[in-house]
Design an enzyme around this catalytic site. Structure first.
Site, PDB file in Angstrom:
ATOM      1  N   GLU A 136      -4.092   1.166  -6.075  1.00 46.20           N
ATOM      2  CA  GLU A 136      -3.160   0.156  -6.568  1.00 46.20           C
ATOM      3  C   GLU A 136      -3.108   0.269  -8.091  1.00 46.20           C
ATOM      4  O   GLU A 136      -4.039   0.782  -8.722  1.00 46.20           O
ATOM      5  CB  GLU A 136      -3.580  -1.256  -6.154  1.00 46.20           C
ATOM      6  CG  GLU A 136      -3.315  -1.606  -4.705  1.00 46.20           C
ATOM      7  CD  GLU A 136      -1.831  -1.652  -4.333  1.00 46.20           C
ATOM      8  OE1 GLU A 136      -0.982  -1.397  -5.224  1.00 46.20           O
ATOM      9  OE2 GLU A 136      -1.531  -1.941  -3.169  1.00 46.20           O
ATOM     10  N   CYS A 182       0.877  -1.165   0.000  1.00 53.52           N
ATOM     11  CA  CYS A 182       0.000   0.000   0.000  1.00 53.52           C
ATOM     12  C   CYS A 182       0.916   1.217   0.000  1.00 53.52           C
ATOM     13  O   CYS A 182       1.603   1.491   0.985  1.00 53.52           O
ATOM     14  CB  CYS A 182      -0.890   0.017   1.243  1.00 53.52           C
ATOM     15  SG  CYS A 182      -1.875   1.534   1.388  1.00 53.52           S
TER      16      CYS A 182
END
Length: 248
Positions: free
Chosen positions: A113, A2
């Site tokens: 992402e 992340c």
């Protein structure tokens, strides 16, 4: 991993949402940030036991994203410790003490992402991944204190408080975008996860349960998010359907 997320809720909303008992930064408030990147200051919910108290007090603090262990020679190591793999928390020297004593929640609206575009070797499409019900994403995190040896003891910047996001394997639906995702902590487990008196890492580890399929949803967004200098709500707007269809 992340490496970018959005956190746009106002402080008073977070204080209420997480039932915070003490505003740890009463004179400071972070602005809405739709492109939170490593080394930025972020909100963290944590619990500390005051002197002569019997229980922890839940606080909202401003910390730096990128964990700096107490033994670090300088804070630059933080840029390499933005994530901590759930599978090895109890083993890694950088994280094991924090996992036992300094766990936190990192509020987010969602995270980004990037997925490789079919037929394009270097091109990647960003996706915004967020709770399907529109609620807050309580990412599991760890925090640490680092003492700057170059500063005087009365210097307000003597102590740096930093954090890392715990990650896990992505569920099938999201795994097509990226094989890792932030670990969520369910609301029912917030108190136990934050409890500084819970120092049994095996017990704490049982609270790390990946999000059930369907809890999170994803859609393609503009590549403007690729540049950390870009910010604003447009970064989390879905791409027009015709543009998303053209990716595949």
């Amino acid at each position: 991993m992340c490496g970018r997320y959005a956190s746009a809720r106002k402080k008073h909303e977070l204080l209420e949402e997480f039932q915070v008992e003490q505003d740890g930064e009463p004179d400071k408030e972070l602005g809405a940030d739709y492109n939170v990147a490593p080394t930025k200051n972020v909100y963290a919910v944590l619990s500390r036991v005051p002197k002569e108290a019997e229980r922890g007090v839940r606080q909202l603090k401003i910390v730096k994203w990128g964990l700096v262990p107490p033994w670090a020679k300088d804070p630059s190591i933080g840029s390499r410790l933005i994530n901590a793999r759930a599978e090895t928390l109890a083993e890694k020297p950088s994280f094991r003490q924090a996992f036992a004593k300094r766990r936190c929640l990192l509020p987010a609206d969602g995270y980004f992402e990037w997925m490789p575009v079919e037929g394009e070797k270097k091109k990647k499409q960003p996706y915004f991944i967020h709770p399907a019900d529109g609620g807050v994403l309580a990412m599991a995190g760890l925090y640490e204190f680092w003492k700057d040896p170059s500063r005087d003891d009365d210097d307000p910047q003597k102590w740096l408080v930093s954090c890392t996001v715990i990650t896990t394997n992505a569920e099938d639906q999201l795994g097509r975008i990226h094989d890792r995702m932030p670990m969520m902590i369910d609301r029912d487990h917030w108190s136990e996860w934050l409890d500084p008196k819970l120092t049994d890492t095996e017990q704490a580890g049982r609270l790390l349960v990946p999000a059930e399929p369907g809890r999170l949803t994803a859609y393609a967004v503009s590549t403007d998010v690729n540049n950390v200098r870009n910010n604003g709500p447009d970064l989390i707007k879905p791409l027009p359907e015709e543009e998303e269809t053209a990716l595949f």
